[in-house]
Write an enzyme that holds these catalytic residues in place. Sequence first.
Site, short mmCIF file in Angstrom:
data_model
loop_
_atom_site.label_atom_id
_atom_site.label_comp_id
_atom_site.label_asym_id
_atom_site.label_seq_id
_atom_site.Cartn_x
_atom_site.Cartn_y
_atom_site.Cartn_z
N LYS A 199 8.78 -5.86 9.63
CA LYS A 199 9.18 -4.81 8.68
C LYS A 199 8.29 -3.58 8.86
O LYS A 199 7.12 -3.57 8.49
CB LYS A 199 9.08 -5.26 7.22
CG LYS A 199 9.79 -4.22 6.33
CD LYS A 199 9.33 -4.20 4.89
CE LYS A 199 8.18 -3.28 4.60
NZ LYS A 199 8.43 -1.83 4.73
N GLY A 252 -2.12 -2.98 6.41
CA GLY A 252 -1.84 -1.98 5.37
C GLY A 252 -3.03 -1.88 4.44
O GLY A 252 -4.17 -2.19 4.82
N SER A 253 -2.76 -1.45 3.22
CA SER A 253 -3.86 -1.21 2.29
C SER A 253 -4.40 -2.52 1.71
O SER A 253 -3.70 -3.54 1.67
CB SER A 253 -3.35 -0.33 1.14
OG SER A 253 -2.31 -0.99 0.47
N THR A 254 -5.63 -2.46 1.26
CA THR A 254 -6.26 -3.65 0.67
C THR A 254 -5.51 -4.09 -0.59
O THR A 254 -5.32 -5.28 -0.82
CB THR A 254 -7.75 -3.37 0.40
OG1 THR A 254 -8.39 -3.18 1.67
CG2 THR A 254 -8.42 -4.52 -0.33
N GLY A 257 -2.46 -5.86 0.49
CA GLY A 257 -2.89 -7.09 1.18
C GLY A 257 -3.19 -8.20 0.18
O GLY A 257 -2.82 -9.36 0.39
N GLU A 274 -4.96 -7.15 8.01
CA GLU A 274 -5.75 -6.04 8.57
C GLU A 274 -5.67 -4.91 7.56
O GLU A 274 -4.62 -4.30 7.40
CB GLU A 274 -5.17 -5.56 9.90
CG GLU A 274 -5.16 -6.59 11.00
CD GLU A 274 -6.52 -6.79 11.65
OE1 GLU A 274 -7.49 -6.08 11.27
OE2 GLU A 274 -6.61 -7.67 12.51
N CYS A 308 -7.31 3.54 9.80
CA CYS A 308 -8.03 2.55 8.99
C CYS A 308 -9.52 2.53 9.31
O CYS A 308 -10.34 2.29 8.45
CB CYS A 308 -7.43 1.17 9.21
SG CYS A 308 -7.29 0.73 10.94
N GLU A 405 -11.00 4.49 -0.09
CA GLU A 405 -10.36 4.97 1.13
C GLU A 405 -9.43 6.14 0.78
O GLU A 405 -8.52 5.98 -0.03
CB GLU A 405 -9.55 3.84 1.77
CG GLU A 405 -8.94 4.24 3.09
CD GLU A 405 -8.13 3.11 3.70
OE1 GLU A 405 -7.24 2.57 3.03
OE2 GLU A 405 -8.39 2.78 4.88
P1 NAP Z 1 0.65 -0.04 2.35
O1 NAP Z 1 1.14 0.83 1.29
O2 NAP Z 1 -0.26 -1.16 2.02
O3 NAP Z 1 1.93 -0.58 3.11
C1 NAP Z 1 1.86 -1.35 4.27
C2 NAP Z 1 3.17 -2.09 4.45
O4 NAP Z 1 3.35 -3.01 3.38
C3 NAP Z 1 4.39 -1.20 4.41
O5 NAP Z 1 5.35 -1.69 5.32
C4 NAP Z 1 4.85 -1.35 2.98
O6 NAP Z 1 6.20 -1.03 2.78
C5 NAP Z 1 4.59 -2.82 2.76
N1 NAP Z 1 4.53 -3.21 1.35
C6 NAP Z 1 4.30 -2.43 0.26
N2 NAP Z 1 4.35 -3.17 -0.88
C7 NAP Z 1 4.61 -4.44 -0.49
C8 NAP Z 1 4.77 -5.67 -1.20
N3 NAP Z 1 4.68 -5.74 -2.52
N4 NAP Z 1 5.02 -6.78 -0.49
C9 NAP Z 1 5.11 -6.73 0.84
N5 NAP Z 1 4.97 -5.61 1.57
C10 NAP Z 1 4.72 -4.47 0.92
O7 NAP Z 1 -0.12 0.79 3.47
P2 NAP Z 1 0.32 2.16 4.08
O8 NAP Z 1 0.15 3.21 3.03
O9 NAP Z 1 1.64 2.02 4.74
O10 NAP Z 1 -0.78 2.34 5.24
C11 NAP Z 1 -2.08 2.78 4.99
C12 NAP Z 1 -3.04 1.63 4.82
O11 NAP Z 1 -3.01 0.77 5.95
C13 NAP Z 1 -4.47 2.08 4.72
O12 NAP Z 1 -5.10 1.40 3.67
C14 NAP Z 1 -5.07 1.69 6.06
O13 NAP Z 1 -6.45 1.49 6.04
C15 NAP Z 1 -4.33 0.45 6.38
N6 NAP Z 1 -4.35 0.16 7.82
C16 NAP Z 1 -5.15 -0.85 8.28
C17 NAP Z 1 -5.23 -1.12 9.64
C18 NAP Z 1 -6.09 -2.23 10.16
O14 NAP Z 1 -5.88 -2.65 11.29
N7 NAP Z 1 -7.05 -2.74 9.41
C19 NAP Z 1 -4.48 -0.37 10.53
C20 NAP Z 1 -3.69 0.66 10.04
C21 NAP Z 1 -3.63 0.91 8.66
P3 NAP Z 1 6.54 0.47 2.28
O15 NAP Z 1 6.35 1.32 3.46
O16 NAP Z 1 7.94 0.45 1.84
O17 NAP Z 1 5.59 0.81 1.17
#
Ligand code: NAP
Length: 501
Positions: A199, A252-254, A257, A274, A308, A405
Amino acid sequence: MSASTKIAQVASNRRDAVDPRHCLQSTPKNLMINGRWTAAKSGEALDAINPSTGEIIATVAAGGAADVDAAVIAARAALDRPNWSGISPHERTRYLLKIADLVERDAEELAFIESLNNGMPLMHARRSVVNVVDTFRYCAGWSTKIFGDTNPSAADLFSFTLREPIGVCGQIIPWNAPLVMAAWKIAPALACGNTTILKPAEQTPLSALRLGALILEAGLPEGVVNIVTGFGATAGAAIAEHPDIDKVAFTGSTAIGKRILSQSTGNLKRVTLELGGKSPNIIFADANLDEAIPASAAAFCYHAGQVCMAGTRIFVQEQIYDQVLDALKARLAAIKVGDPFDAETTMGPLISQTQFDRVKSYIDLGEQGGACRHSVQMASRDGGFFMAPTLFSDVRNDMRIAREEIFGPVAAVIPFKNENDAVLQGNDTSYGLAAAVWTQDIRRAHRTARALKAGTVWVNTYYAVDSAVPFGGYKQSGIGREMGSHSIEMYTQSKSIFVKL
Ligand code: NAP
Ligand code: MG
């Protein structure tokens, strides 16, 4: 010829041939389930936006729980079909190499779509495509190198261990590096013989769909890879909760996660996470500043800080604090914020209005808290979500801008006294994704690298990543590691067999 040289050459041959409209038209807009492109059962759709203009560039299917169900049925059936579970590891290698070749063939189109939908400068998107090709080729090599063990056993028993695929994997990725994240998820899962449902983030569905088309073209059996574009709260949650998904791999975000972890307890899925970061970038007084300054500016400005592992807490030894702050400010002034397709541009827009507002609110918070703001002047631009790089001095490590963050081009510059103080402050965070140390003293470099609680530590460099090297977080930056041999561990499980002799 190296992969990057070859891609650069292919890209330059094709550059003029890329027709932007054709690129978008030829990108699928539906869900990829069981080898076919299908609309969402609900008929719902979501808009993909160009963050440089705010304009809608495509409308794609918004899958929901019913579509995830269909994808899981397809992935489950594909898992046990002889054309996937029954093939030799060499055949899995060939599939992965074929995908890499196709990505290389379409490198310029993929880079174009990535820049258009994500806003990263085209030259960065081209580098992402090189990473994707390397990742598929690296993982291709693993298929034939997954070994079990022969175990110590009693004289009348023979015991050995097989490493088997985990099964059906749900893979949820963010918008900041859509194509690389898709490759980091799909390639190791396939190398180990799993099947998957990916997804992509709602903001950036296009490059993953385009990759899906290449996966089908590579001839992968139907149902082995499924792509369900859609929203996190519906499609994402359906994956995390699904009783017939064996593993969920999330980037994605903590905050999300943590939610995934609790959503996945119903059937005790394997979970790898991650997550976010607030990485310390530590500059000692003996550092080579000619190297440290540009790298430290890039560490929080690359991809407008939407990374990230961005180095957003810059710790500077007190005797060089003023000098480094001035040098960083001068460096920021040279950053060219603008159209990702302009060859001069080094920083594109933020992903969305929401992200713009969020980053802006942190800048306001920093000022209200008494930190001193240093923002670069930026020509005003219409429509897009462009933001100027911003540094804060006079920041205490307990301020929110130093703890949370921000995910934008914003960093705090914080003084430290000595090595011990640098490590204490650097580790004073709930995150632990990455850290960097700048010093010419090799003993200090090693001591601090050991003392910092982070999954990756760089010495006299920043942002080095490699698909052959494990990546992941300490503390609330994640669970598990991706890439390197660790990926193979995370996408297999061991089975111990005893045979009575
Ligand atoms: P996010 O809001 O946590 O979303 C990540 C993914 O999760 C998206 O596909 C999102 O869908 C989905 N999602 C949201 N709510 C969910 C739920 N309740 N159940 C299952 N899935 C759900 O993160 P983001 O804003 O897209 O990305 C930024 C974050 O990613 C930052 O915190 C960054 O640090 C982190 N990141 C970490 C790494 C690493 O390797 N450690 C790498 C890149 C990014 P939607 O798009 O529809 O919200
Ligand atoms: Mg989101």
